[in-house]
Scaffold this motif. Structure first.
Motif, PDB file in Angstrom:
ATOM      1  N   CYS A 260       0.825  -1.210   0.000  1.00  0.00           N
ATOM      2  CA  CYS A 260       0.000   0.000   0.000  1.00  0.00           C
ATOM      3  C   CYS A 260       0.860   1.262   0.000  1.00  0.00           C
ATOM      4  O   CYS A 260       0.548   2.240  -0.697  1.00  0.00           O
ATOM      5  CB  CYS A 260      -0.944  -0.011   1.201  1.00  0.00           C
ATOM      6  SG  CYS A 260      -2.240  -1.264   1.091  1.00  0.00           S
ATOM      7  N   ASP A 261       1.936   1.251   0.785  1.00  0.00           N
ATOM      8  CA  ASP A 261       2.837   2.411   0.809  1.00  0.00           C
ATOM      9  C   ASP A 261       3.430   2.664  -0.572  1.00  0.00           C
ATOM     10  O   ASP A 261       3.508   3.810  -1.038  1.00  0.00           O
ATOM     11  CB  ASP A 261       3.960   2.190   1.829  1.00  0.00           C
ATOM     12  CG  ASP A 261       3.475   2.286   3.261  1.00  0.00           C
ATOM     13  OD1 ASP A 261       2.358   2.795   3.486  1.00  0.00           O
ATOM     14  OD2 ASP A 261       4.209   1.833   4.162  1.00  0.00           O
ATOM     15  N   ARG A 262       3.845   1.600  -1.220  1.00  0.00           N
ATOM     16  CA  ARG A 262       4.429   1.736  -2.551  1.00  0.00           C
ATOM     17  C   ARG A 262       3.380   2.234  -3.551  1.00  0.00           C
ATOM     18  O   ARG A 262       3.655   3.109  -4.380  1.00  0.00           O
ATOM     19  CB  ARG A 262       4.978   0.378  -2.997  1.00  0.00           C
ATOM     20  CG  ARG A 262       5.576   0.357  -4.399  1.00  0.00           C
ATOM     21  CD  ARG A 262       6.893   1.101  -4.466  1.00  0.00           C
ATOM     22  NE  ARG A 262       7.585   0.824  -5.720  1.00  0.00           N
ATOM     23  CZ  ARG A 262       8.772   1.314  -6.037  1.00  0.00           C
ATOM     24  NH1 ARG A 262       9.401   2.095  -5.172  1.00  0.00           N
ATOM     25  NH2 ARG A 262       9.348   1.022  -7.181  1.00  0.00           N
ATOM     26  N   ALA A 263       2.188   1.675  -3.483  1.00  0.00           N
ATOM     27  CA  ALA A 263       1.130   2.071  -4.419  1.00  0.00           C
ATOM     28  C   ALA A 263       0.770   3.542  -4.266  1.00  0.00           C
ATOM     29  O   ALA A 263       0.468   4.235  -5.251  1.00  0.00           O
ATOM     30  CB  ALA A 263      -0.105   1.203  -4.207  1.00  0.00           C
ATOM     31  N   ASN A 264       0.809   4.033  -3.050  1.00  0.00           N
ATOM     32  CA  ASN A 264       0.438   5.428  -2.792  1.00  0.00           C
ATOM     33  C   ASN A 264       1.556   6.417  -3.111  1.00  0.00           C
ATOM     34  O   ASN A 264       1.296   7.626  -3.203  1.00  0.00           O
ATOM     35  CB  ASN A 264       0.023   5.597  -1.334  1.00  0.00           C
ATOM     36  CG  ASN A 264      -1.385   5.097  -1.074  1.00  0.00           C
ATOM     37  OD1 ASN A 264      -2.291   5.330  -1.856  1.00  0.00           O
ATOM     38  ND2 ASN A 264      -1.568   4.386   0.036  1.00  0.00           N
ATOM     39  N   SER A 265       2.771   5.930  -3.291  1.00  0.00           N
ATOM     40  CA  SER A 265       3.895   6.851  -3.491  1.00  0.00           C
ATOM     41  C   SER A 265       4.541   6.747  -4.867  1.00  0.00           C
ATOM     42  O   SER A 265       5.247   7.669  -5.295  1.00  0.00           O
ATOM     43  CB  SER A 265       4.972   6.596  -2.420  1.00  0.00           C
ATOM     44  OG  SER A 265       5.474   5.273  -2.513  1.00  0.00           O
ATOM     45  N   GLY A 270       1.164   8.433 -15.721  1.00  0.00           N
ATOM     46  CA  GLY A 270       0.192   9.499 -15.542  1.00  0.00           C
ATOM     47  C   GLY A 270      -0.459   9.604 -14.173  1.00  0.00           C
ATOM     48  O   GLY A 270      -1.205  10.557 -13.919  1.00  0.00           O
ATOM     49  N   SER A 271      -0.236   8.664 -13.281  1.00  0.00           N
ATOM     50  CA  SER A 271      -0.835   8.736 -11.937  1.00  0.00           C
ATOM     51  C   SER A 271      -0.082   7.797 -10.998  1.00  0.00           C
ATOM     52  O   SER A 271       0.739   6.977 -11.435  1.00  0.00           O
ATOM     53  CB  SER A 271      -2.322   8.335 -11.981  1.00  0.00           C
ATOM     54  OG  SER A 271      -2.452   6.966 -12.303  1.00  0.00           O
ATOM     55  N   VAL A 272      -0.377   7.912  -9.707  1.00  0.00           N
ATOM     56  CA  VAL A 272       0.231   6.977  -8.760  1.00  0.00           C
ATOM     57  C   VAL A 272      -0.367   5.588  -9.000  1.00  0.00           C
ATOM     58  O   VAL A 272      -1.484   5.437  -9.524  1.00  0.00           O
ATOM     59  CB  VAL A 272      -0.001   7.411  -7.301  1.00  0.00           C
ATOM     60  CG1 VAL A 272       0.758   8.689  -6.987  1.00  0.00           C
ATOM     61  CG2 VAL A 272      -1.480   7.546  -6.999  1.00  0.00           C
ATOM     62  N   LEU A 273       0.367   4.553  -8.592  1.00  0.00           N
ATOM     63  CA  LEU A 273      -0.094   3.180  -8.809  1.00  0.00           C
ATOM     64  C   LEU A 273      -1.434   2.915  -8.133  1.00  0.00           C
ATOM     65  O   LEU A 273      -2.229   2.105  -8.619  1.00  0.00           O
ATOM     66  CB  LEU A 273       0.950   2.187  -8.290  1.00  0.00           C
ATOM     67  CG  LEU A 273       2.303   2.156  -9.017  1.00  0.00           C
ATOM     68  CD1 LEU A 273       3.230   1.147  -8.355  1.00  0.00           C
ATOM     69  CD2 LEU A 273       2.115   1.826 -10.486  1.00  0.00           C
ATOM     70  N   ALA A 274      -1.679   3.592  -7.023  1.00  0.00           N
ATOM     71  CA  ALA A 274      -2.929   3.364  -6.286  1.00  0.00           C
ATOM     72  C   ALA A 274      -4.156   3.698  -7.112  1.00  0.00           C
ATOM     73  O   ALA A 274      -5.262   3.221  -6.806  1.00  0.00           O
ATOM     74  CB  ALA A 274      -2.928   4.180  -4.996  1.00  0.00           C
TER      75      ALA A 274
END
Length: 385
Positions: A260-265, A270-274
Motif C-alpha cells: 500500500c505504501d508503494r502504491a500510494n507513493s 500518468g498517476s500513482v499506482l494506487a
C-alpha cells in the motif's frame, strides 16, 4: 490483552525490525544484537509469554497467545527475540517428559539459555510419510545406540539437544507404534553436523544435515514412552502449525502495508499506482485473503483451546495460510517492480519463506488429502457445524 498486544507491536516494529539486516548476518555482531533484544524483551515483560506459569513462563492462555504470535511474526527474528521459539519443545517436554527430563531441559528453554532442535526428516525417504523413518535406536543394556541420517534439522548447530525420531521396535510392530522420540544432547559422541544445507539463497542456512553414528544415550532419554513417537510428534505439531499460520499472517500484513505504501507513493503512466484498477484489485484480494486466513486460524485455535479435535481446522488453515502468504507477498513484489526483487526490502526474503511454508510441517498436498478424507468419513466434522 489489548495493552499487551500494543506493547508487543511497538517492540517488534520499533526495536526488532530495524535490526533485521544486522541479525541476518549470523556473525558476532548479529549474536550481540539478538542478546540485546532478548534482554530488552525481558525488561518489557514480553519474554516467554505463552509458556505456562508452572514452568516459568508468562502463562498467557493459548488462544490469547495466538494474537501475540501474529504480531511476533511480523519479523522472522521475532520469536527468537521474545523467547517463543522454544515454546513447542518446552510444552512437549512439560507434557511428555519424565521428571528428570523436565528438570534438565525445561528451565533453560524457558529462560532462553538453550535452544532445541528436532530430527525427523531424512534425505533417503519421503518426509511427508513419517512411518518411513530409517534411523534406528537399538537397545544395548540400559542404553540406546542410535544410527541414522537426518537433514533439515533446524537449529542443530546452536541447539543443546535434538529430539530424534527413530525406529525402536521390532519389525512385527505396527508402523505407527514402531517409532520413539529420543533426546540426544548435541555434544554426544557420534552426533555429527555434516553441513548447513543451502536453501533458496540462504548459504549458510539454519537447516542442518546430521549423521548419527553409534550415538549412545541412556534408555531414560525416551520422551513419552517407547513406541509413542507419533503421539509426541502430533502433540507438538498441532499447536505449532497454528503458530506458524499466525506468524504468516504477521508477515502477510507487513507485506500488505509495504504494498500500500508503494502504491500510494509510486508515480507511473500518468498517476500513482494506487489509481490503477489492477493495483486496487491486488489490494482488495490481498485484504480478503488475509482476513479469511486470520478468521480460520482463530477458529482452529478456539477449537484446540476448548480441548476438542481440531485436526480438520488445522489441516485447512495449514495449506490455506501458506497459499495466502505466497499470494500476498507475490503481489507486493509485483507492485514494487524491480525493487521488490532486491534485498532493499524484506519482500524477497518473505517470498522465499512463503515457498518453504508449503512444504514444512507437512506439504500442502498431504494436508488437503488427509483433511478431505476426515470430512468424507464424517461429514459432521466440517468446520462450520
Amino acid at each position: 490483552m489489548a495493552e499487551l498486544c500494543t506493547r508487543m507491536r511497538s517492540f517488534v516494529d520499533d526495536e526488532v525490525i530495524p535490526l533485521e539486516a544486522e541479525l541476518s548476518r549470523q556473525d558476532d555482531d548479529g549474536a550481540a544484537a539478538l542478546d540485546g533484544l532478548k534482554r530488552r524483551a525481558k525488561e518489557l515483560g514480553l519474554w516467554a509469554l505463552g509458556h505456562p506459569e508452572e514452568i516459568g513462563g508468562g502463562g498467557v492462555p493459548f488462544l490469547d497467545f495466538v494474537y501475540l504470535n501474529e504480531i511476533i511474526g511480523r519479523s522472522e527474528f521475532g520469536q527468537l527475540a521474545v523467547g517463543s521459539v522454544s515454546m513447542q519443545d518446552a510444552l512437549m517436554l512439560h507434557r511428555h517428559g519424565t521428571e528428570e527430563q523436565r528438570r534438565r531441559w525445561v528451565p533453560g528453554l524457558v529462560s532462553g539459555e538453550i535452544l532445541p532442535s528436532v530430527g525427523m526428516t531424512e534425505p533417503e525417504v519421503a518426509g511427508s510419510d513419517p512411518v518411513l523413518v530409517q534411523t534406528t535406536a537399538r537397545q544395548d543394556g540400559d542404553e540406546w545406540v542410535i544410527n541414522g541420517h537426518k537433514w533439515f534439522t533446524t537449529g542443530a548447530r546452536q541447539a543443546a539437544f535434538c529430539t530424534v525420531f527413530a525406529r525402536t521396535e521390532p519389525d512385527s510392530t505396527p508402523l505407527h507404534r514402531s517409532i520413539s522420540a529420543v533426546i540426544v544432547p548435541t555434544d554426544t559422541p557420534g552426533f555429527e553436523i555434516v553441513r548447513s544445507v543451502p536453501t533458496m539463497g540462504y548459504d549458510p542456512s539454519d537447516h542442518y544435515e546430521v549423521r548419527y553414528t553409534d550415538v549412545i544415550v541412556p534408555m531414560g532419554n525416551v520422551l513419552g514412552g517407547r513406541g509413542n513417537g507419533f503421539l509426541v510428534a502430533q502433540d507438538r505439531l498441532g499447536p505449532g502449525r497454528i503458530f506458524h499460520c499466525m506468524r504468516w499472517l504477521g508477515q502477510a500484513q507487513r507485506a500488505f502495508e509495504l504494498m500500500c505504501d508503494r502504491a500510494n507513493s509510486r508515480f507511473a503512466h500518468g498517476s500513482v499506482l494506487a489509481d490503477k484498477g489492477e493495483i486496487q484489485r491486488y489490494v482488495a484480494e490481498s485484504a480478503a485473503q488475509i482476513q479469511a486466513a486470520r478468521l480460520m486460524t482463530l477458529d482452529a485455535a478456539r477449537v484446540m483451546d476448548a480441548g476438542d479435535d481440531a485436526r480438520v481446522q488445522i489441516g485447512l488453515i495449514k495449506f490455506w495460510g501458506a497459499r495466502m502468504l505466497h499470494d500476498v507477498v507475490d503481489r507486493a513484489i509485483q507492485v514494487h517492480g524491480a525493487l521488490g526483487l532486491t534485498a532493499d526490502t524484506p519482500l524477497e526474503a518473505m517470498y522465499r519463506r512463503a515457498r518453504y511454508a508449503r512444504i514444512y510441517d507437512g506439504p500442502d498436498e498431504v494436508h488437503r488429502m488427509s483433511t478431505a478424507r476426515r470430512m468424507l468419513r464424517d461429514p459432521e466434522r466440517v468446520p462450520w457445524r
